[in-house]
Design a protein around this motif. Structure first.
Motif, PDB file in Angstrom:
ATOM      1  N   VAL A   1       0.863  -1.184   0.000  1.00 63.55           N
ATOM      2  CA  VAL A   1       0.000   0.000   0.000  1.00 63.55           C
ATOM      3  C   VAL A   1       0.897   1.230   0.000  1.00 63.55           C
ATOM      4  N   ARG A   2       0.678   2.111  -0.981  1.00 61.74           N
ATOM      5  CA  ARG A   2       1.526   3.291  -1.135  1.00 61.74           C
ATOM      6  C   ARG A   2       0.696   4.573  -1.082  1.00 61.74           C
TER       7      ARG A   2
ATOM      8  N   GLU B   1      -1.689   3.979  -4.223  1.00 58.67           N
ATOM      9  CA  GLU B   1      -1.690   2.710  -4.929  1.00 58.67           C
ATOM     10  C   GLU B   1      -1.882   1.548  -3.963  1.00 58.67           C
ATOM     11  N   VAL B   2      -2.546   0.505  -4.477  1.00 64.64           N
ATOM     12  CA  VAL B   2      -2.604  -0.771  -3.760  1.00 64.64           C
ATOM     13  C   VAL B   2      -2.054  -1.802  -4.733  1.00 64.64           C
ATOM     14  N   ILE B   3      -0.840  -2.252  -4.472  1.00 58.46           N
ATOM     15  CA  ILE B   3      -0.208  -3.169  -5.416  1.00 58.46           C
ATOM     16  C   ILE B   3      -0.348  -4.594  -4.888  1.00 58.46           C
ATOM     17  N   PHE B   4      -1.129  -5.394  -5.623  1.00 57.19           N
ATOM     18  CA  PHE B   4      -1.384  -6.781  -5.241  1.00 57.19           C
ATOM     19  C   PHE B   4      -0.844  -7.655  -6.352  1.00 57.19           C
ATOM     20  N   GLU B   5       0.093  -8.518  -6.025  1.00 57.78           N
ATOM     21  CA  GLU B   5       0.760  -9.376  -7.017  1.00 57.78           C
ATOM     22  C   GLU B   5       1.292  -8.569  -8.192  1.00 57.78           C
ATOM     23  N   GLY B   6       1.882  -7.436  -7.878  1.00 61.05           N
ATOM     24  CA  GLY B   6       2.535  -6.636  -8.919  1.00 61.05           C
ATOM     25  C   GLY B   6       1.622  -5.747  -9.733  1.00 61.05           C
TER      26      GLY B   6
ATOM     27  N   HIS C   1      -8.861  -9.760  -9.668  1.00 61.13           N
ATOM     28  CA  HIS C   1      -7.993  -9.711  -8.489  1.00 61.13           C
ATOM     29  C   HIS C   1      -8.764  -9.979  -7.212  1.00 61.13           C
ATOM     30  N   ARG C   2     -10.032  -9.541  -7.188  1.00 60.64           N
ATOM     31  CA  ARG C   2     -10.845  -9.779  -5.989  1.00 60.64           C
ATOM     32  C   ARG C   2     -11.071 -11.267  -5.755  1.00 60.64           C
ATOM     33  N   GLN C   3     -11.036 -12.065  -6.846  1.00 58.06           N
ATOM     34  CA  GLN C   3     -11.238 -13.499  -6.676  1.00 58.06           C
ATOM     35  C   GLN C   3     -10.171 -14.104  -5.778  1.00 58.06           C
ATOM     36  N   LYS C   4      -9.018 -13.432  -5.708  1.00 54.32           N
ATOM     37  CA  LYS C   4      -7.923 -13.979  -4.900  1.00 54.32           C
ATOM     38  C   LYS C   4      -7.848 -13.315  -3.529  1.00 54.32           C
ATOM     39  N   MET C   5      -8.828 -12.439  -3.225  1.00 55.32           N
ATOM     40  CA  MET C   5      -8.846 -11.775  -1.925  1.00 55.32           C
ATOM     41  C   MET C   5     -10.179 -12.069  -1.268  1.00 55.32           C
TER      42      MET C   5
ATOM     43  N   PRO D   1      -8.436 -18.075  -1.975  1.00 53.67           N
ATOM     44  CA  PRO D   1      -7.816 -16.749  -1.978  1.00 53.67           C
ATOM     45  C   PRO D   1      -6.366 -16.790  -1.487  1.00 53.67           C
ATOM     46  N   LYS D   2      -5.610 -15.777  -1.893  1.00 51.26           N
ATOM     47  CA  LYS D   2      -4.230 -15.636  -1.424  1.00 51.26           C
ATOM     48  C   LYS D   2      -4.189 -14.905  -0.095  1.00 51.26           C
ATOM     49  N   VAL D   3      -5.229 -14.111   0.150  1.00 56.25           N
ATOM     50  CA  VAL D   3      -5.264 -13.327   1.388  1.00 56.25           C
ATOM     51  C   VAL D   3      -6.713 -13.251   1.856  1.00 56.25           C
ATOM     52  N   MET D   4      -6.903 -13.230   3.164  1.00 56.87           N
ATOM     53  CA  MET D   4      -8.251 -13.090   3.716  1.00 56.87           C
ATOM     54  C   MET D   4      -8.328 -11.779   4.493  1.00 56.87           C
ATOM     55  N   LEU D   5      -9.369 -10.994   4.196  1.00 66.22           N
ATOM     56  CA  LEU D   5      -9.579  -9.727   4.890  1.00 66.22           C
ATOM     57  C   LEU D   5     -10.777  -9.895   5.825  1.00 66.22           C
ATOM     58  N   PHE D   6     -10.587  -9.558   7.081  1.00 68.42           N
ATOM     59  CA  PHE D   6     -11.680  -9.706   8.059  1.00 68.42           C
ATOM     60  C   PHE D   6     -12.059  -8.335   8.593  1.00 68.42           C
ATOM     61  N   ASP D   7     -13.315  -7.946   8.386  1.00 64.63           N
ATOM     62  CA  ASP D   7     -13.769  -6.640   8.862  1.00 64.63           C
ATOM     63  C   ASP D   7     -14.632  -6.827  10.111  1.00 64.63           C
ATOM     64  N   GLU D   8     -14.019  -6.735  11.270  1.00 63.67           N
ATOM     65  CA  GLU D   8     -14.694  -6.942  12.555  1.00 63.67           C
ATOM     66  C   GLU D   8     -15.593  -8.179  12.534  1.00 63.67           C
ATOM     67  N   PRO D   9     -14.995  -9.351  12.317  1.00 64.50           N
ATOM     68  CA  PRO D   9     -15.814 -10.549  12.093  1.00 64.50           C
ATOM     69  C   PRO D   9     -16.627 -10.994  13.301  1.00 64.50           C
TER      70      PRO D   9
END
Lengths: 218, 268
Positions: free
Chosen positions: B9-10, B62-67, B80-84, B183-191
């Protein structure tokens, strides 16, 4: 005679409902996508203008304008009637469907998008089915209104159920009885429709908790 | 070193009209890392998480995910969202789908679309004929979904609708729904914030399992005990910036700033 009129009434109402639902759902979808993504600005403006004009003018005038002016070259009164009521009911269905779309939690769209589905894929599989289900009761109400409202086509000389009593009166000079028969016809049709629509509603409600959740064991 | 950074994240910023929620946030998330974001409400922590998969469009940076800079509006974000994977506070299971369909709907739609594309390519001799047909894909996804349900012990709930489930069950299904996309990464929003206290444990347990399997995770939470146990790194957000970060011991044990001290005094 009554049966012929009844046939015309139902034909007009059915075609009108098909046009109205298609038009209304499309307009509601345009509005929803505009609200959620900010795209489709101009189509949304056009839809809103259309809805305002159609809802702000009497349907009798709309019918006369279409019958005597726009489709003056065409002598198929039933089709013109159906188109008029379809265009008219589209505006009302749009408002009904808009409420249906707005009743869907934003999280449903977010969840779909977060899984990598596109806006349209999420609309199609998740949002529209739920919006339609939520708007079924008012939609059915609109359809029943439509069946009765179509009696207005008598104004431009189409023989529907509401026009028949007048014809009989002019021959027999009996006023009360033909009107009562027509009223009974309308009532029976509406009762039958209500029953059918209830069944459809139940079928659609299967993911509701209070409808039993279907396969939830005992 | 540079290679195992998964999300970069930039200078990310986000404002809602006049309100600046994120001010030039930069952070790297490494492969396999568990990052927990804490902070008071309104500090921008949920917005930062939601910017990672562009559910909120960043206003800058920028949000650089897998380049690839996925904050760029020209990028096809859906791929890209399919992998997050993302898990929400309110679960957001699809109400019109059964539990099993909730898990399979996205993979089936996405793989069917790919299948149609592959068929056309094969037709024009531009690629190999696809090996699986639609029915096989559906069967495969169903089998995978059943395995995921077995894993969380809810296989007998496969055919019920979400409205009949408890909060804890819904959230665990929401987690495996995200996992079904590999997914390559899991994001949890106050689960766990919308759960009854007795159900928090079952969700946290599943998240711990995931963590142990090496999943990269970014978690916004108020569960400080969980953060201490699982996190490799804790970010403390305040006023739209990362005010302090470090290992759980550093952040919870020896907070430097006054803001963090007073925040911890309130939540611990």
């Amino acid at each position: 005679m009554y049966l012929e009129g009844l046939g015309n009434t139902l034909l007009i109402a059915l075609i009108a409902a098909a046009i109205g639902i298609t038009l209304g759902v499309i307009m509601a979808m345009v509005n929803y996508i505009n609200k959620k993504t900010g795209k489709l600005k101009i189509p949304t403006k056009i839809c809103n203008f259309y809805i305002t004009v159609v809802r702000g003018t009497p349907v009798v005038l709309q019918l006369m304008i279409l019958y005597f002016v726009v489709f003056a070259f065409w002598d198929n009164g039933i089709m013109i009637g159906a188109i008029t009521f379809g265009l008219n009911s589209g505006a009302y269905v749009a408002e009904i469907a808009r409420a249906g779309f707005e009743s869907i939690d934003d999280g449903q769209m977010e969840a779909g998008r977060s899984l990598g589905l596109s806006t349209w894929q999420t609309m199609r599989t998740i949002i529209i089915p739920q919006a339609v289900r939520n708007s079924l009761p008012p939609l059915f109400n609109e359809f029943i209104m439509l069946v009765k409202e179509t009696s207005i086509v008598g104004y431009v000389g189409i023989y529907d159920l509401g026009k028949i009593p007048g014809l009989i009166q002019s021959r027999t000079f009996d006023y009360l009885f033909p009107l009562l028969i027509a009223a009974v016809f309308y009532l029976v049709v509406v009762l039958i429709l209500t029953k059918i629509l209830h069944i459809i509603e139940k079928k659609f409600g299967k993911s509701d908790r209070n409808q039993g959740g279907v396969t939830n064991g005992k | 070193m540079e290679n195992n950074v998964l999300i970069q994240v930039r200078d990310l910023s986000k404002s809602f009209g006049e309100l600046e929620v994120l001010r030039s946030v930069s952070v790297d998330i490494k492969q396999g890392e568990k990052v927990v974001i804490v902070g008071a409400s309104g500090s921008g922590k949920s917005t930062l998480l939601r910017c990672l998969n562009c559910l909120e469009d960043p206003t800058g940076g920028e949000v650089i995910f897998e380049g690839v800079d996925i904050a760029d509006p020209k990028v096809d974000i859906n791929i890209h969202r399919q992998k997050m994977g993302m898990v929400f506070q309110q679960f957001n299971l699809f109400n019109n789908k059964t539990v099993l369909e909730n898990i399979t709907v996205a993979p089936i739609i996405i793989r069917s679309k790919q299948l149609r594309r592959d068929k056309w390519r094969a037709f024009f001799k531009k690629g190999e004929k696809p090996t699986l047909n639609k029915e096989q894909i559906v069967a495969e996804e169903k089998e995978k979904a059943m395995k995921l349900l077995e894993r969380i012990g809810l296989e007998e709930k496969a055919d019920v609708y979400p409205s009949t489930l408890s909060g804890g069950q819904k959230q665990r299904i929401a987690i495996v729904r995200a996992l079904a996309m590999n997914p390559k990464v899991m994001l949890f929003d106050e689960p766990t914030s919308a759960l009854d206290p007795e159900m928090v444990g079952e969700v946290l347990d599943l998240m711990k399992q995931l963590a142990n399997e090496g999943m990269t995770m970014v978690i916004v939470t108020h569960e400080m005990g969980f953060a201490r146990e699982v996190a490799d790194r804790v970010l403390f957000m305040d006023g739209g910036v990362i005010a302090e970060q470090g290992s759980p011991e550093e952040v919870f044990g020896s907070p430097k700033s006054e803001r963090l001290k007073s925040f911890l005094a309130k939540v611990l």
